[in-house]
Design a protein around this motif. Structure first.
Motif, PDB file in Angstrom:
ATOM      1  N   THR A  28      71.607  86.029  60.483  1.00  0.00           N
ATOM      2  CA  THR A  28      71.785  84.654  60.955  1.00  0.00           C
ATOM      3  C   THR A  28      70.444  83.950  61.045  1.00  0.00           C
ATOM      4  OG1 THR A  28      73.792  85.237  62.159  1.00  0.00           O
ATOM      5  CG2 THR A  28      72.670  83.217  62.830  1.00  0.00           C
ATOM      6  N   TRP A  29      69.452  84.628  61.628  1.00  0.00           N
ATOM      7  CA  TRP A  29      68.115  84.041  61.727  1.00  0.00           C
ATOM      8  C   TRP A  29      67.582  83.740  60.333  1.00  0.00           C
ATOM      9  CZ3 TRP A  29      63.350  84.919  59.754  1.00  0.00           C
ATOM     10  CH2 TRP A  29      62.289  84.202  60.319  1.00  0.00           C
ATOM     11  N   THR A  30      67.725  84.681  59.414  1.00  0.00           N
ATOM     12  CA  THR A  30      67.224  84.506  58.052  1.00  0.00           C
ATOM     13  C   THR A  30      67.884  83.309  57.385  1.00  0.00           C
ATOM     14  OG1 THR A  30      66.831  86.885  57.879  1.00  0.00           O
ATOM     15  CG2 THR A  30      66.934  85.651  55.816  1.00  0.00           C
ATOM     16  N   HIS A  31      69.179  83.190  57.548  1.00  0.00           N
ATOM     17  CA  HIS A  31      69.914  82.076  56.937  1.00  0.00           C
ATOM     18  C   HIS A  31      69.432  80.737  57.484  1.00  0.00           C
ATOM     19  CE1 HIS A  31      73.219  80.051  54.957  1.00  0.00           C
ATOM     20  NE2 HIS A  31      73.495  79.459  56.097  1.00  0.00           N
ATOM     21  N   THR A  32      69.225  80.656  58.785  1.00  0.00           N
ATOM     22  CA  THR A  32      68.844  79.378  59.383  1.00  0.00           C
ATOM     23  C   THR A  32      67.361  79.054  59.199  1.00  0.00           C
ATOM     24  OG1 THR A  32      68.506  80.378  61.561  1.00  0.00           O
ATOM     25  CG2 THR A  32      70.684  79.442  61.112  1.00  0.00           C
ATOM     26  N   ARG A  33      66.529  80.047  58.953  1.00  0.00           N
ATOM     27  CA  ARG A  33      65.084  79.820  58.854  1.00  0.00           C
ATOM     28  C   ARG A  33      64.502  80.016  57.450  1.00  0.00           C
ATOM     29  NH1 ARG A  33      65.497  77.005  62.931  1.00  0.00           N
ATOM     30  NH2 ARG A  33      65.093  77.870  64.993  1.00  0.00           N
ATOM     31  N   ALA A  34      65.322  80.327  56.481  1.00  0.00           N
ATOM     32  CA  ALA A  34      64.822  80.595  55.129  1.00  0.00           C
ATOM     33  C   ALA A  34      64.031  79.415  54.569  1.00  0.00           C
ATOM     34  CB  ALA A  34      65.974  80.955  54.192  1.00  0.00           C
ATOM     35  N   ALA A  35      64.489  78.193  54.790  1.00  0.00           N
ATOM     36  CA  ALA A  35      63.783  77.024  54.254  1.00  0.00           C
ATOM     37  C   ALA A  35      62.367  76.950  54.823  1.00  0.00           C
ATOM     38  CB  ALA A  35      64.558  75.743  54.558  1.00  0.00           C
ATOM     39  N   LYS A  36      62.202  77.220  56.114  1.00  0.00           N
ATOM     40  CA  LYS A  36      60.866  77.190  56.729  1.00  0.00           C
ATOM     41  C   LYS A  36      59.973  78.289  56.148  1.00  0.00           C
ATOM     42  CE  LYS A  36      61.920  74.973  61.087  1.00  0.00           C
ATOM     43  NZ  LYS A  36      61.044  73.811  61.032  1.00  0.00           N
ATOM     44  N   VAL A  37      60.541  79.455  55.903  1.00  0.00           N
ATOM     45  CA  VAL A  37      59.770  80.547  55.306  1.00  0.00           C
ATOM     46  C   VAL A  37      59.331  80.152  53.898  1.00  0.00           C
ATOM     47  CG1 VAL A  37      59.866  82.940  54.496  1.00  0.00           C
ATOM     48  CG2 VAL A  37      60.823  82.335  56.736  1.00  0.00           C
ATOM     49  N   HIS A  38      60.231  79.551  53.126  1.00  0.00           N
ATOM     50  CA  HIS A  38      59.871  79.125  51.772  1.00  0.00           C
ATOM     51  C   HIS A  38      58.790  78.050  51.801  1.00  0.00           C
ATOM     52  CE1 HIS A  38      62.680  81.557  49.503  1.00  0.00           C
ATOM     53  NE2 HIS A  38      63.612  81.260  50.386  1.00  0.00           N
ATOM     54  N   GLU A  39      58.872  77.130  52.759  1.00  0.00           N
ATOM     55  CA  GLU A  39      57.825  76.114  52.916  1.00  0.00           C
ATOM     56  C   GLU A  39      56.483  76.767  53.223  1.00  0.00           C
ATOM     57  OE1 GLU A  39      59.098  73.424  56.001  1.00  0.00           O
ATOM     58  OE2 GLU A  39      60.892  72.850  54.872  1.00  0.00           O
ATOM     59  N   ALA A  40      56.486  77.754  54.101  1.00  0.00           N
ATOM     60  CA  ALA A  40      55.249  78.458  54.447  1.00  0.00           C
ATOM     61  C   ALA A  40      54.671  79.173  53.229  1.00  0.00           C
ATOM     62  CB  ALA A  40      55.507  79.455  55.579  1.00  0.00           C
ATOM     63  N   ARG A  41      55.519  79.751  52.408  1.00  0.00           N
ATOM     64  CA  ARG A  41      55.055  80.423  51.191  1.00  0.00           C
ATOM     65  C   ARG A  41      54.390  79.442  50.234  1.00  0.00           C
ATOM     66  NH1 ARG A  41      60.319  84.153  49.697  1.00  0.00           N
ATOM     67  NH2 ARG A  41      60.079  85.676  51.387  1.00  0.00           N
ATOM     68  N   VAL A  42      55.022  78.274  50.045  1.00  0.00           N
ATOM     69  CA  VAL A  42      54.461  77.260  49.151  1.00  0.00           C
ATOM     70  C   VAL A  42      53.103  76.807  49.673  1.00  0.00           C
ATOM     71  CG1 VAL A  42      54.760  74.888  48.310  1.00  0.00           C
ATOM     72  CG2 VAL A  42      56.683  76.508  48.224  1.00  0.00           C
ATOM     73  N   ALA A  43      53.004  76.552  50.969  1.00  0.00           N
ATOM     74  CA  ALA A  43      51.739  76.119  51.569  1.00  0.00           C
ATOM     75  C   ALA A  43      50.671  77.201  51.406  1.00  0.00           C
ATOM     76  CB  ALA A  43      51.945  75.778  53.042  1.00  0.00           C
ATOM     77  N   TYR A  44      51.033  78.437  51.636  1.00  0.00           N
ATOM     78  CA  TYR A  44      50.095  79.552  51.470  1.00  0.00           C
ATOM     79  C   TYR A  44      49.612  79.642  50.028  1.00  0.00           C
ATOM     80  CZ  TYR A  44      48.303  84.316  51.212  1.00  0.00           C
ATOM     81  OH  TYR A  44      47.497  85.411  51.002  1.00  0.00           O
ATOM     82  N   ASP A  45      50.560  79.574  49.091  1.00  0.00           N
ATOM     83  CA  ASP A  45      50.210  79.688  47.668  1.00  0.00           C
ATOM     84  C   ASP A  45      49.279  78.547  47.245  1.00  0.00           C
ATOM     85  OD1 ASP A  45      51.715  81.996  47.544  1.00  0.00           O
ATOM     86  OD2 ASP A  45      53.441  81.028  46.558  1.00  0.00           O
ATOM     87  N   ARG A  46      49.509  77.329  47.781  1.00  0.00           N
ATOM     88  CA  ARG A  46      48.624  76.212  47.465  1.00  0.00           C
ATOM     89  C   ARG A  46      47.217  76.458  47.996  1.00  0.00           C
ATOM     90  NH1 ARG A  46      52.470  71.914  49.476  1.00  0.00           N
ATOM     91  NH2 ARG A  46      53.962  71.838  47.805  1.00  0.00           N
ATOM     92  N   ARG A  47      47.127  76.939  49.232  1.00  0.00           N
ATOM     93  CA  ARG A  47      45.820  77.205  49.852  1.00  0.00           C
ATOM     94  C   ARG A  47      45.068  78.320  49.148  1.00  0.00           C
ATOM     95  NH1 ARG A  47      48.908  77.350  54.501  1.00  0.00           N
ATOM     96  NH2 ARG A  47      48.560  79.576  54.678  1.00  0.00           N
ATOM     97  N   ASN A  48      45.778  79.262  48.590  1.00  0.00           N
ATOM     98  CA  ASN A  48      45.168  80.448  48.007  1.00  0.00           C
ATOM     99  C   ASN A  48      45.212  80.498  46.494  1.00  0.00           C
ATOM    100  OD1 ASN A  48      44.400  82.077  50.480  1.00  0.00           O
ATOM    101  ND2 ASN A  48      46.519  81.545  50.921  1.00  0.00           N
ATOM    102  N   ALA A  49      45.562  79.386  45.883  1.00  0.00           N
ATOM    103  CA  ALA A  49      45.606  79.347  44.418  1.00  0.00           C
ATOM    104  C   ALA A  49      44.194  79.405  43.855  1.00  0.00           C
ATOM    105  CB  ALA A  49      46.320  78.071  43.951  1.00  0.00           C
ATOM    106  N   PRO A  50      44.013  80.146  42.783  1.00  0.00           N
ATOM    107  CA  PRO A  50      42.688  80.173  42.160  1.00  0.00           C
ATOM    108  C   PRO A  50      42.343  78.788  41.623  1.00  0.00           C
ATOM    109  CG  PRO A  50      44.261  81.509  40.911  1.00  0.00           C
ATOM    110  CD  PRO A  50      44.986  80.966  42.101  1.00  0.00           C
ATOM    111  N   THR A  51      41.128  78.398  41.799  1.00  0.00           N
ATOM    112  CA  THR A  51      40.708  77.093  41.296  1.00  0.00           C
ATOM    113  C   THR A  51      40.240  77.212  39.853  1.00  0.00           C
ATOM    114  OG1 THR A  51      38.497  77.471  42.179  1.00  0.00           O
ATOM    115  CG2 THR A  51      40.032  76.236  43.557  1.00  0.00           C
ATOM    116  N   ALA A  52      40.606  76.214  39.072  1.00  0.00           N
ATOM    117  CA  ALA A  52      40.179  76.208  37.666  1.00  0.00           C
ATOM    118  C   ALA A  52      38.682  75.876  37.626  1.00  0.00           C
ATOM    119  CB  ALA A  52      40.980  75.183  36.873  1.00  0.00           C
ATOM    120  N   GLY A  53      37.979  76.601  36.883  1.00  0.00           N
ATOM    121  CA  GLY A  53      36.550  76.317  36.932  1.00  0.00           C
ATOM    122  C   GLY A  53      35.870  76.690  35.748  1.00  0.00           C
TER     123      GLY A  53
END
Length: 123
Positions: free
Chosen positions: A98-123
């Motif tokens: 039940t918790w997973t079902h109701t909070r999955a969207a927030k977890v996915h948002e956190a993953r996207v934010a993490y991936d953006r912060r930790n993405a390798p920069t093109a250089g």
């Protein structure tokens, strides 16, 4: 008992229960009741026959599910059901699901934010 201690006798039980397939199997048996092997496989999307067999054996060994065989049928009718002990943990699993079902969207948002912060920069 300290489950964080590798020598704790409850640690191996916890490891069995923490398996994703075990949790999904317990939930399926709780929600849908007694099922045959093929019914369980269909109810748990993505599980292979091998993993289903291994997980069923583990949960049966742990006393959480019961495997019954009716040899009068051809082929023999094999069914799986929760034991009383399995029903207890399946109820606790429901809370996690039940918790997973109701909070999955927030977890996915956190993953996207993490991936953006930790993405390798093109250089």
């Amino acid at each position: 008992m300290d489950i964080l201690d590798a020598a704790c006798p409850s640690r191996d039980v916890f490891v069995d229960l923490a398996d994703k397939w075990a949790l999904l199997m317990l939930l399926s048996l709780r929600e849908r009741g007694v099922q045959r092997f093929s019914e369980l496989q269909r109810s748990i999307g993505g599980i292979s026959r091998k993993m289903l067999s291994q997980t069923l054996r583990t949960l049966e060994r742990d006393g959480l599910i019961n495997r019954s065989v009716d040899g009068r049928a051809t082929p023999p009718l094999v069914q799986y059901a929760l034991t009383d002990l399995g029903g207890e943990i399946a109820e606790e699993t429901r809370v996690l699901c039940t918790w997973t079902h109701t909070r999955a969207a927030k977890v996915h948002e956190a993953r996207v934010a993490y991936d953006r912060r930790n993405a390798p920069t093109a250089g």
